[in-house]
Design an enzyme around this catalytic site. Structure first.
Site, short mmCIF file in Angstrom:
data_model
loop_
_atom_site.label_atom_id
_atom_site.label_comp_id
_atom_site.label_asym_id
_atom_site.label_seq_id
_atom_site.Cartn_x
_atom_site.Cartn_y
_atom_site.Cartn_z
N ALA A 98 27.32 -39.38 30.84
CA ALA A 98 28.85 -39.13 30.41
C ALA A 98 28.74 -39.35 28.97
CB ALA A 98 29.63 -39.57 30.73
N CYS B 74 29.63 -39.26 39.93
CA CYS B 74 30.74 -39.18 41.55
C CYS B 74 30.69 -37.91 42.06
CB CYS B 74 31.95 -39.26 40.54
SG CYS B 74 32.50 -40.63 39.85
#
Length: 460
Positions: free
Chosen positions: A12, A46
């Site tokens: 990310a 996640c």
């Protein structure tokens, strides 16, 4: 000549930084080389528990942008390549090709971005590295766990740790048909909540068939004749296990940075300025799970590993590397999760954190419903709120409830960021209709009660 940007870490923060820098500067002005030691890039870690649990497809569904897509944008992304050394004096990094016999080479840089992420906590216990024991941090970890579940010799799973990862993995394993035991040394699961709110989570986990054992300090993992994990041992008991999953949280992965002499904070995360430039360095930036961030309530620095932060960090770093200006002021510690249909959320400080910061506070807990009580589907919701005793400043909110509960924490997150008092919160103009909320939203009910507690404390 074009400037040379090197990015260490292809998830990310790293690839957001690379992409943002590329948007602002073309390849004739800035060359970008990124290194990722795993098999995947720009993915949602996640989402791994929901992939493991069979609720979402994966791993492709969890990948936001593939290596091929990054390369099509003139980013030289080198997968399965591990950076093993930072030579800051000469402005270069040493790399090892994990697919080509470990061949090593050096790559020079004018600007460096460290986005090395975090690693699962794996305590130095006997048997902790045995086959059948899994950490869950990357898509590679998720794949290894799924293979392990498919080849498990039996249906018993033990999860060590009852934080976000542990609770989410317990649910995933239940979905996979395993009998699940969760071991945690705290008094209640979810130590990111106060114990009274954690007790609500425990009740929900027990209702879904999870055996929750608290106050349990794990001392080791027993292995069978084949070397595979067969049980988890605590100070008081032994729990049979065909699969063991570590849910003990993560630590910043800053091995390279520490070896290069870069500054680390108390948690082991890199320390940066507001522009996310590593402290004391002009051309080195860092973001994502490998750094510490400033707590806007206490002013202290904390390690909070969340994809939301990592993506923001990448955008800010990319802008600054490309000659722009952007800052990351800090966080209030907002997080949300679920176990089956129970939604769990918090923002701001817990009671223990408020005490550690030397704050005097009042606390209230209310029970309300997610919708108007007469509307079909209204479900109970508990809201706990902390406010500073003298000023009434909001310090923290925790929410545990069913559908519609979790995202209400965002109201409190905005109020915390704005420095609002609980009295000011009571006047917030929130949306209302019976399918969505009671006339007084549960967060505002808690704010009213907290305001009354502040006023009462002031006269005591």
């Amino acid at each position: 000549m074009a400037e040379r940007l090197v990015v260490v870490g292809g998830d990310a923060a790293g690839m957001s930084a690379a992409s943002q820098a590329r948007r602002l500067k073309g390849p004739d002005e800035l060359t970008i080389t990124a290194f990722e030691r795993g098999h995947f890039t720009s993915y949602s870690a996640c989402g791994i528990p929901y992939w493991v649990g069979g609720e979402v497809a994966g791993p492709d569904a969890l990948i936001a942008r593939t290596a091929k897509e990054h390369r099509a944008r003139d980013i030289d992304l080198r997968m399965r390549t591990e950076v093993t050394e930072l030579d800051l004096d000469r402005g270069r990094v040493r790399c090892r090709d994990l697919e080509d016999g470990g061949r090593e080479s050096w790559t020079g840089f004018d600007a460096l971005v460290l986005a090395t992420g975090a690693r699962p906590i794996r305590p130095p216990l006997e048997g902790i590295d045995a086959p059948g024991v899994y950490g869950v941090q990357t898509l590679d970890d998720g794949q290894a766990l799924l293979r392990g579940l498919q080849g498990a010799p039996g249906p018993r799973a033990v999860v060590i740790g009852a934080g976000y990862i542990g609770v989410e993995m317990a649910e995933a394993l239940i979905h996979r048909g395993f009998a699940v035991t969760v071991l945690d040394q705290a008094a209640q699961p979810m130590s990111t909540l106060d114990p009274d709110m954690g007790a609500l989570v425990r009740a929900a986990m027990c209702d879904m068939g999870v055996e929750v054992v608290t106050g349990a300090r794990v001392t080791g993992v027993l292995t069978g004749a084949d070397g595979r994990a067969r049980a988890v041992v605590t100070e008081d008991a032994e729990y049979p296990a065909d699969v063991v999953v570590l849910g003990l949280g993560v630590r910043p992965e800053t091995t390279l940075a520490e070896a290069a002499g870069l500054p680390l904070g108390a948690s082991g995360g890199l320390r940066t300025d507001l522009a996310l430039r590593v402290s004391g360095q002009d051309h080195i930036w860092a973001g994502g799970d490998c750094i510490e961030v400033r707590d806007l309530i206490t002013g202290e620095y904390r390690h909070i590993a969340l994809g939301t932060h990592a993506n923001k960090h990448g955008q800010i770093i990319g802008a600054n590397v490309a000659g722009g200006y952007a800052t990351f002021p800090g966080v209030v510690g907002t997080a949300v999760s679920k176990v089956c249909d129970l939604e769990i959320a918090r923002t701001g400080l817990l009671e223990s954190q408020a005490r550690a910061a030397g704050l005097r506070y009042v606390t209230v807990t209310i029970e309300s419903t997610s919708r108007a009580g007469y509307y079909p589907g209204a479900r109970p919701m508990h809201v706990k709120m902390l406010a500073e005793r003298r000023t009434g400043r909001l310090l923290g909110v925790q929410i545990v409830g069913r559908e519609g509960a979790g995202k209400r924490v965002d109201i409190a997150a905005v109020a915390l960021t704005a420095g609002m008092t609980v009295a000011q919160m009571t006047a917030l103009d929130l949306g209302y209709a019976p399918p969505f909320s009671p006339v007084w939203d549960p967060v505002l009910v808690a704010a009213r009660k907290a305001d009354a507690a502040v006023r009462a404390a002031g006269t005591a």
